[in-house]
Design a protein around this motif. Structure first.
Motif, PDB file in Angstrom:
ATOM      1  N   ALA A  10      -0.426 -18.088 -20.030  1.00  0.00           N
ATOM      2  CA  ALA A  10       1.006 -17.774 -19.995  1.00  0.00           C
ATOM      3  C   ALA A  10       1.660 -18.248 -21.285  1.00  0.00           C
ATOM      4  O   ALA A  10       1.249 -19.241 -21.881  1.00  0.00           O
ATOM      5  CB  ALA A  10       1.667 -18.460 -18.803  1.00  0.00           C
ATOM      6  N   ALA A  11       2.678 -17.526 -21.681  1.00  0.00           N
ATOM      7  CA  ALA A  11       3.531 -17.928 -22.799  1.00  0.00           C
ATOM      8  C   ALA A  11       4.910 -18.223 -22.222  1.00  0.00           C
ATOM      9  O   ALA A  11       5.404 -17.476 -21.376  1.00  0.00           O
ATOM     10  CB  ALA A  11       3.617 -16.805 -23.830  1.00  0.00           C
ATOM     11  N   VAL A  12       5.508 -19.319 -22.662  1.00  0.00           N
ATOM     12  CA  VAL A  12       6.826 -19.706 -22.161  1.00  0.00           C
ATOM     13  C   VAL A  12       7.798 -19.738 -23.336  1.00  0.00           C
ATOM     14  O   VAL A  12       7.511 -20.343 -24.371  1.00  0.00           O
ATOM     15  CB  VAL A  12       6.787 -21.092 -21.481  1.00  0.00           C
ATOM     16  CG1 VAL A  12       8.163 -21.465 -20.958  1.00  0.00           C
ATOM     17  CG2 VAL A  12       5.764 -21.107 -20.349  1.00  0.00           C
ATOM     18  N   TRP A  18      17.514 -20.299 -19.471  1.00  0.00           N
ATOM     19  CA  TRP A  18      16.284 -20.078 -18.709  1.00  0.00           C
ATOM     20  C   TRP A  18      15.046 -20.299 -19.553  1.00  0.00           C
ATOM     21  O   TRP A  18      15.042 -20.037 -20.759  1.00  0.00           O
ATOM     22  CB  TRP A  18      16.235 -18.644 -18.170  1.00  0.00           C
ATOM     23  CG  TRP A  18      17.309 -18.341 -17.198  1.00  0.00           C
ATOM     24  CD1 TRP A  18      18.475 -17.679 -17.457  1.00  0.00           C
ATOM     25  CD2 TRP A  18      17.354 -18.702 -15.819  1.00  0.00           C
ATOM     26  NE1 TRP A  18      19.234 -17.599 -16.314  1.00  0.00           N
ATOM     27  CE2 TRP A  18      18.569 -18.230 -15.295  1.00  0.00           C
ATOM     28  CE3 TRP A  18      16.483 -19.376 -14.981  1.00  0.00           C
ATOM     29  CZ2 TRP A  18      18.929 -18.404 -13.979  1.00  0.00           C
ATOM     30  CZ3 TRP A  18      16.847 -19.551 -13.668  1.00  0.00           C
ATOM     31  CH2 TRP A  18      18.052 -19.063 -13.167  1.00  0.00           C
ATOM     32  N   TYR A  19      13.972 -20.733 -18.892  1.00  0.00           N
ATOM     33  CA  TYR A  19      12.637 -20.686 -19.473  1.00  0.00           C
ATOM     34  C   TYR A  19      11.968 -19.471 -18.857  1.00  0.00           C
ATOM     35  O   TYR A  19      12.004 -19.281 -17.635  1.00  0.00           O
ATOM     36  CB  TYR A  19      11.842 -21.955 -19.144  1.00  0.00           C
ATOM     37  CG  TYR A  19      12.319 -23.140 -19.936  1.00  0.00           C
ATOM     38  CD1 TYR A  19      11.818 -23.393 -21.216  1.00  0.00           C
ATOM     39  CD2 TYR A  19      13.283 -23.995 -19.420  1.00  0.00           C
ATOM     40  CE1 TYR A  19      12.272 -24.487 -21.947  1.00  0.00           C
ATOM     41  CE2 TYR A  19      13.738 -25.082 -20.147  1.00  0.00           C
ATOM     42  CZ  TYR A  19      13.226 -25.323 -21.406  1.00  0.00           C
ATOM     43  OH  TYR A  19      13.675 -26.393 -22.139  1.00  0.00           O
ATOM     44  N   VAL A  20      11.389 -18.633 -19.689  1.00  0.00           N
ATOM     45  CA  VAL A  20      10.757 -17.399 -19.228  1.00  0.00           C
ATOM     46  C   VAL A  20       9.254 -17.528 -19.450  1.00  0.00           C
ATOM     47  O   VAL A  20       8.804 -17.783 -20.571  1.00  0.00           O
ATOM     48  CB  VAL A  20      11.314 -16.172 -19.985  1.00  0.00           C
ATOM     49  CG1 VAL A  20      10.619 -14.892 -19.541  1.00  0.00           C
ATOM     50  CG2 VAL A  20      12.830 -16.066 -19.768  1.00  0.00           C
ATOM     51  N   ALA A  21       8.486 -17.373 -18.373  1.00  0.00           N
ATOM     52  CA  ALA A  21       7.029 -17.465 -18.433  1.00  0.00           C
ATOM     53  C   ALA A  21       6.446 -16.078 -18.249  1.00  0.00           C
ATOM     54  O   ALA A  21       6.763 -15.389 -17.279  1.00  0.00           O
ATOM     55  CB  ALA A  21       6.515 -18.411 -17.346  1.00  0.00           C
ATOM     56  N   ARG A  22       5.595 -15.686 -19.198  1.00  0.00           N
ATOM     57  CA  ARG A  22       4.963 -14.363 -19.164  1.00  0.00           C
ATOM     58  C   ARG A  22       3.450 -14.538 -19.139  1.00  0.00           C
ATOM     59  O   ARG A  22       2.904 -15.302 -19.945  1.00  0.00           O
ATOM     60  CB  ARG A  22       5.325 -13.560 -20.412  1.00  0.00           C
ATOM     61  CG  ARG A  22       6.775 -13.194 -20.522  1.00  0.00           C
ATOM     62  CD  ARG A  22       7.067 -12.488 -21.864  1.00  0.00           C
ATOM     63  NE  ARG A  22       8.440 -12.089 -21.946  1.00  0.00           N
ATOM     64  CZ  ARG A  22       9.429 -12.875 -22.371  1.00  0.00           C
ATOM     65  NH1 ARG A  22       9.177 -14.110 -22.758  1.00  0.00           N
ATOM     66  NH2 ARG A  22      10.668 -12.423 -22.419  1.00  0.00           N
ATOM     67  N   CYS A  23       2.796 -13.828 -18.262  1.00  0.00           N
ATOM     68  CA  CYS A  23       1.341 -13.829 -18.242  1.00  0.00           C
ATOM     69  C   CYS A  23       0.860 -12.946 -19.392  1.00  0.00           C
ATOM     70  O   CYS A  23       1.401 -11.851 -19.608  1.00  0.00           O
ATOM     71  CB  CYS A  23       0.818 -13.299 -16.910  1.00  0.00           C
ATOM     72  SG  CYS A  23      -0.982 -13.286 -16.842  1.00  0.00           S
ATOM     73  N   LEU A  24      -0.145 -13.402 -20.137  1.00  0.00           N
ATOM     74  CA  LEU A  24      -0.623 -12.646 -21.288  1.00  0.00           C
ATOM     75  C   LEU A  24      -1.621 -11.546 -20.935  1.00  0.00           C
ATOM     76  O   LEU A  24      -1.818 -10.627 -21.708  1.00  0.00           O
ATOM     77  CB  LEU A  24      -1.251 -13.605 -22.313  1.00  0.00           C
ATOM     78  CG  LEU A  24      -0.298 -14.668 -22.858  1.00  0.00           C
ATOM     79  CD1 LEU A  24      -1.019 -15.581 -23.833  1.00  0.00           C
ATOM     80  CD2 LEU A  24       0.922 -14.031 -23.514  1.00  0.00           C
TER      81      LEU A  24
END
Length: 73
Positions: A10-12, A18-24
């Motif tokens: 994940a990249a945050v 907000w903190y946004v977490a994305r799965c790579l």
């Protein structure tokens, strides 16, 4: 049905409050007011997503992340 662990990356990022977490590896994103909350929310969203989607072997490959510097004019 047996369960097994799938290792994803994940990249945050910090966007406004907000903190946004994305799965790579999978197009799943979540957010939270802290990094930990964003990652917890992403984990939950991924578990729900993967209930309906098969886990391709490509998801289970290691992702190498590294910061890079790009110069722009």
């Amino acid at each position: 049905m047996t369960q097994h662990a799938v290792h994803l990356a994940a990249a945050v990022t910090h966007e406004d409050e907000w903190y946004v977490a994305r799965c790579l590896q999978v197009e799943v994103t979540s957010q939270g007011t802290t990094i930990e909350e964003a990652l917890d929310n992403l984990r939950e969203a991924l578990e729900l997503y993967l209930e309906d989607e098969p886990v391709p072997e490509a998801y289970e490959t290691e992702v190498i992340t590294a910061p890079i510097e790009v110069r722009v004019a």
